[in-house]
Design an enzyme around this catalytic site. Structure first.
Site, short mmCIF file in Angstrom:
data_model
loop_
_atom_site.label_atom_id
_atom_site.label_comp_id
_atom_site.label_asym_id
_atom_site.label_seq_id
_atom_site.Cartn_x
_atom_site.Cartn_y
_atom_site.Cartn_z
N ARG A 9 -3.53 3.74 -1.64
CA ARG A 9 -3.77 3.62 -3.09
C ARG A 9 -4.89 4.51 -3.57
O ARG A 9 -5.78 4.90 -2.78
CB ARG A 9 -4.42 2.16 -3.26
CG ARG A 9 -4.51 1.87 -4.75
CD ARG A 9 -5.29 0.36 -5.28
NE ARG A 9 -5.36 0.12 -6.68
CZ ARG A 9 -6.14 -0.47 -7.02
NH1 ARG A 9 -7.10 -1.29 -6.21
NH2 ARG A 9 -6.37 -0.88 -8.41
N HIS A 10 -4.78 5.07 -4.76
CA HIS A 10 -5.93 5.68 -5.32
C HIS A 10 -7.35 5.19 -5.46
O HIS A 10 -7.49 4.08 -5.32
CB HIS A 10 -5.25 6.20 -6.72
CG HIS A 10 -5.24 5.26 -7.65
ND1 HIS A 10 -6.37 4.53 -8.18
CD2 HIS A 10 -4.38 4.12 -8.07
CE1 HIS A 10 -5.95 3.42 -9.04
NE2 HIS A 10 -4.63 3.55 -8.86
N ARG A 59 -4.82 9.81 -11.32
CA ARG A 59 -5.65 9.12 -10.27
C ARG A 59 -5.02 9.48 -8.92
O ARG A 59 -5.70 9.29 -8.06
CB ARG A 59 -5.98 7.79 -10.73
CG ARG A 59 -4.52 6.89 -11.17
CD ARG A 59 -4.99 5.62 -11.73
NE ARG A 59 -3.89 4.80 -11.95
CZ ARG A 59 -2.91 4.78 -13.01
NH1 ARG A 59 -3.28 5.64 -14.01
NH2 ARG A 59 -2.19 3.92 -12.87
N GLU A 83 2.73 3.58 -11.15
CA GLU A 83 2.58 2.37 -11.23
C GLU A 83 3.65 1.67 -11.93
O GLU A 83 4.13 2.38 -12.79
CB GLU A 83 1.29 2.07 -11.84
CG GLU A 83 0.46 0.54 -11.51
CD GLU A 83 0.78 -0.22 -10.42
OE1 GLU A 83 1.84 -0.51 -9.95
OE2 GLU A 83 -0.37 -0.55 -9.97
N HIS A 151 0.12 3.46 -6.09
CA HIS A 151 -0.76 2.30 -7.01
C HIS A 151 -0.47 1.05 -6.54
O HIS A 151 0.56 0.79 -5.60
CB HIS A 151 -0.20 2.29 -8.34
CG HIS A 151 -0.17 4.00 -9.27
ND1 HIS A 151 -1.16 4.48 -9.78
CD2 HIS A 151 0.74 4.94 -8.80
CE1 HIS A 151 -0.96 5.61 -10.00
NE2 HIS A 151 0.10 5.90 -9.70
#
Length: 210
Positions: A9-10, A59, A83, A151
């Site tokens: 995940r970012h 991101r 996302e 995401h």
């Protein structure tokens, strides 16, 4: 030798701090988020990944860039790894969503298929994201490692789909913290979840499972 997928995940964003639903809105990292990405990249580089792919949102791109700079890998960016699109929910805080869309919100909490804000179903997210991942897996060397920067919601759908679970059970996976990851390994029985919401290097399982 079997392949391994690291679903990363970012880093933290301003909207994460404000509990705003980001969805496909292109929000950048905070300074803390960039620090998280740099720290995690140093750990993940030790896995010697072979292929690095990422969502094309800022991101995720900036998070992936930190690992690319350490490994020399070229990042392949994909819209399919974005996302969940959540329509009218995007940009709203959790309390605002509860107040404006109470029936939708409660249905989602119960695990029912919901187009949050008129957006995508979780199964539709998996439909676009999983083929991107499997295509990249097909390009790995024997026993290779793929890192996927995406995401939290999208990663949940990918895990559920790859494990062959009923979509109504996907929400049972706890959320991923910023810049943490989950690890899927493959064997003769298919994909297995080896780690979830990890922030340290994957460790071998020693004991009855070996």
């Amino acid at each position: 030798m079997w392949p391994r997928i690291v679903l990363w995940r970012h880093g933290q964003t301003p909207w994460n701090l404000e509990s705003r639903f980001q969805g496909t809105t292109d929000v950048d990292l905070t300074e803390q988020g960039l620090f998280q990405a740099q720290r995690a990249a140093r750990l993940l580089a030790a896995l010697r990944p072979d292929v690095l792919i990422s969502s094309d949102l800022t991101r995720a791109r900036r998070t992936a860039a930190e690992l690319a700079s350490l490994t020399g890998l070229e990042v392949q960016h994909h819209e399919g790894l974005r996302e969940t699109y959540a329509g009218e929910w995007q940009g709203l805080t959790n309390s605002e969503i509860r107040a404006r869309y109470p029936e939708q919100f409660e249905a989602w909490v119960r695990g029912e298929p919901v187009r949050r804000g008129g957006g995508e179903l979780s199964t539709e997210v998996a439909d676009r994201a999983v083929p991107v991942v499997l295509d990249a897996v097909g390009k790995l060397p024997e026993g290779g490692t793929l890192v996927v920067v995406s995401h939290g919601g999208t990663i949940r759908t990918m895990i559920g789909r790859l494990l062959g679970m009923d979509p109504q059970l996907w929400e049972r996976f706890g959320g991923l913290s910023n810049c943490c990851w989950s690890v899927l390994g493959q064997d003769a029985r298919g994909w297995r979840l080896q780690e979830h919401n990890a922030g340290t290097l994957p460790q071998p399982v020693i004991g009855d499972e070996t």
